[in-house]
Design an enzyme around this catalytic site. Structure first.
Site, PDB file in Angstrom:
ATOM      1  N   SER A  34       0.860  -1.177   0.000  1.00  0.00           N
ATOM      2  CA  SER A  34       0.000   0.000   0.000  1.00  0.00           C
ATOM      3  C   SER A  34       0.902   1.234   0.000  1.00  0.00           C
ATOM      4  CB  SER A  34      -0.873  -0.045   1.261  1.00  0.00           C
ATOM      5  OG  SER A  34      -1.628   1.128   1.399  1.00  0.00           O
ATOM      6  N   LYS A  85      -1.162  -0.807  -4.355  1.00  0.00           N
ATOM      7  CA  LYS A  85      -2.351  -0.008  -4.042  1.00  0.00           C
ATOM      8  C   LYS A  85      -1.897   1.416  -3.801  1.00  0.00           C
ATOM      9  CE  LYS A  85      -4.885   0.161   0.256  1.00  0.00           C
ATOM     10  NZ  LYS A  85      -5.667  -0.628   1.232  1.00  0.00           N
ATOM     11  N   LYS A 130      -2.936   5.250  -2.600  1.00  0.00           N
ATOM     12  CA  LYS A 130      -3.920   6.095  -1.916  1.00  0.00           C
ATOM     13  C   LYS A 130      -4.261   7.274  -2.818  1.00  0.00           C
ATOM     14  CE  LYS A 130      -4.026   3.922   2.083  1.00  0.00           C
ATOM     15  NZ  LYS A 130      -5.250   3.421   2.709  1.00  0.00           N
ATOM     16  N   ASP A 187      -7.078   3.370  -3.411  1.00  0.00           N
ATOM     17  CA  ASP A 187      -7.832   3.397  -2.147  1.00  0.00           C
ATOM     18  C   ASP A 187      -8.118   4.853  -1.774  1.00  0.00           C
ATOM     19  OD1 ASP A 187      -8.969   3.047   0.325  1.00  0.00           O
ATOM     20  OD2 ASP A 187      -7.236   2.057   1.246  1.00  0.00           O
ATOM     21  N   GLU A 227     -10.969   1.052  -3.944  1.00  0.00           N
ATOM     22  CA  GLU A 227     -11.339   0.781  -2.552  1.00  0.00           C
ATOM     23  C   GLU A 227     -11.993   2.010  -1.908  1.00  0.00           C
ATOM     24  OE1 GLU A 227      -8.191  -1.245  -0.490  1.00  0.00           O
ATOM     25  OE2 GLU A 227      -8.790  -0.468   1.460  1.00  0.00           O
ATOM     26  N   ASP A 277     -13.876  -1.295   2.529  1.00  0.00           N
ATOM     27  CA  ASP A 277     -12.991  -1.443   3.685  1.00  0.00           C
ATOM     28  C   ASP A 277     -13.745  -0.907   4.906  1.00  0.00           C
ATOM     29  OD1 ASP A 277     -11.077  -1.030   5.675  1.00  0.00           O
ATOM     30  OD2 ASP A 277      -9.579  -0.108   4.411  1.00  0.00           O
ATOM     31  N   LYS A 303     -10.005  -6.927   7.393  1.00  0.00           N
ATOM     32  CA  LYS A 303      -8.964  -6.686   8.398  1.00  0.00           C
ATOM     33  C   LYS A 303      -9.438  -7.269   9.712  1.00  0.00           C
ATOM     34  CE  LYS A 303      -7.510  -2.317   6.387  1.00  0.00           C
ATOM     35  NZ  LYS A 303      -7.276  -0.887   6.598  1.00  0.00           N
ATOM     36  N   GLY A 332      -4.377  -4.282   5.928  1.00  0.00           N
ATOM     37  CA  GLY A 332      -3.450  -4.057   7.035  1.00  0.00           C
ATOM     38  C   GLY A 332      -3.722  -2.756   7.757  1.00  0.00           C
TER      39      GLY A 332
END
Ligand code: OSB
Ligand code: MG
Length: 363
Positions: free
Chosen positions: A139, A165, A167, A192, A218, A243, A267, A295
């Site tokens: 990530s 991934k 952000k 995400d 996400e 998420d 998670k 995570g």
């Protein structure tokens, strides 16, 4: 079994580099290590991974500790249970505080597996684990300079990470993803948003993102909004992944009933522990929803739990389960999670398979 004593101690690990999301910048990892002891003196360990600010979810590190002290530890101590799958239910009269519950619940699983002289993964699977390592993804936080971003991704790909991934947030979305897609045409790439979008105007953006061959997008919208995610999913070829929305099996059922997503970032801390996580996993897999493990910048204990759970679950999509050195110069356990040819080894000891180092609370 009966827990006769629970203790915890808090600590901090500095991040090697600040990590930026649509919520803000994080520079240090706060954690608490919880120990649970049974009548025979055997000890299990768990990690509290709540964040210090109430942005990702409502619960924070400080409120987790409050809940542990006042309600959760008293609900656990002195109660008889046969199997750790019963532990989550002991907390039923306390609403929320899923991360605090997870710290205690995972510690009880570690204790039980140690008592069985088995790895946690094998206890969960009810059979020996054949795989020795699992494939993992990474990530990546917001990096405004796009040349640096491409460099960063190249470094991770060199280390063998098989999925990236990124952000995103309003104003930092289409452009960095386009640049990455151009630089790495075949990369398994996803974005995400951490709930950063809300307006209908953003929908044009999602149609443009839909053309970038992303593996998934996400959590674009607010954390309790199932309807808008469903409306967007209907319009896109790209899978929506939830998420923040998914805190319980009921949430997973709502998402499936409405068609809010085709993937879930699962998670363990966000859903209250291993037992709720495996129930959600079983339900979503039966619904043909793609589930993968997310995570919370875990320190060594939480990372080991994630590795054990991954070894049990046989995820088909690499999780946000990077090596310890992706975040930290030092960690608190032996062996540290290290990447070899894109895979992390599953620690082979009993329980979660790692032992706490003696100097863990130095910060
Ligand atoms: O949204 O998945 C998220 C970390 C903390 C809180 C929320 C998220 C994350 C990450 C990092 O994306 C995942 C990791 O590498 O641990
Ligand atoms: Mg997320």
């Amino acid at each position: 079994m009966k827990i006769v004593k629970v203790q915890y101690q808090t600590g901090e690990l500095p991040f090697l580099e600040p990590f930026q999301t649509s919520y803000g910048v994080t520079k240090t990892k706060s954690f608490a290590i919880v120990t649970v002891e049974d009548e025979s003196g055997l000890v299990g360990i768990g990690e509290l991974d709540a964040l210090v600010t109430p942005d990702y979810i409502e619960e924070t590190f400080q409120t987790s500790l409050l809940a542990l002290d006042n309600w959760l530890i008293p609900s656990l101590v002195g109660q008889e249970w046969e199997h750790p799958k019963e532990v989550f239910e002991l907390f039923a009269t306390t609403q929320g505080f899923l991360m605090a519950k997870s710290a205690l619940e995972t510690a009880c699983w570690d204790l039980f597996a140690k008592k069985e002289q088995s790895s946690l993964a094998a206890v969960l699977k009810g059979a020996p684990i054949l795989d020795e390592a699992i494939e993992v993804g990474v990530s990546i936080g917001i990096i405004l300079d796009l040349d640096s971003l491409v460099q960063k991704v190249a470094t991770y790909l060199d280390q063998g990470y098989t999925r990236v991934k990124l952000k995103i947030k309003p104003g930092y979305d289409l452009e960095p993803l386009r640049v990455l897609r151009q630089a790495f045409p075949r990369l398994i790439l996803m974005a995400d948003a951490n709930s950063a979008y809300e307006h209908l105007d953003d929908w044009d953006l999602f149609h443009q993102l839909d053309r970038l061959n992303l593996a998934m997008i996400e959590q674009p919208f607010a954390k309790h909004d199932f309807v808008r995610h469903a409306q967007l999913q209907q319009q896109l070829n790209t899978a929506i992944c939830l998420d923040e929305n998914i805190r319980s099996l009921d949430d997973a059922k709502t998402a499936m009933a409405l068609g809010s997503c085709r993937a879930v970032n699962l998670k363990i801390p966000r859903v209250g522990g291993i037992q709720p996580a495996r129930e959600i996993l079983a339900y979503l897999q039966q619904q043909d929803c793609l589930v993968w493990l997310g995570g919370m910048y875990e320190a060594g204990v939480g990372r080991a739990v994630n590795l054990q759970f991954s070894a049990f679950a046989n995820f088909t999509y690499p999780g946000d389960l990077s090596a310890s050195d992706r975040y930290f110069a030092e960690d608190i356990v032996t062996p540290k999670a290290e990447i070899h040819r894109g895979k992390l080894a599953i620690p082979q000891g009993v329980g979660i398979g790692v032992t706490l180092d003696s100097n863990i609370y130095k910060s």
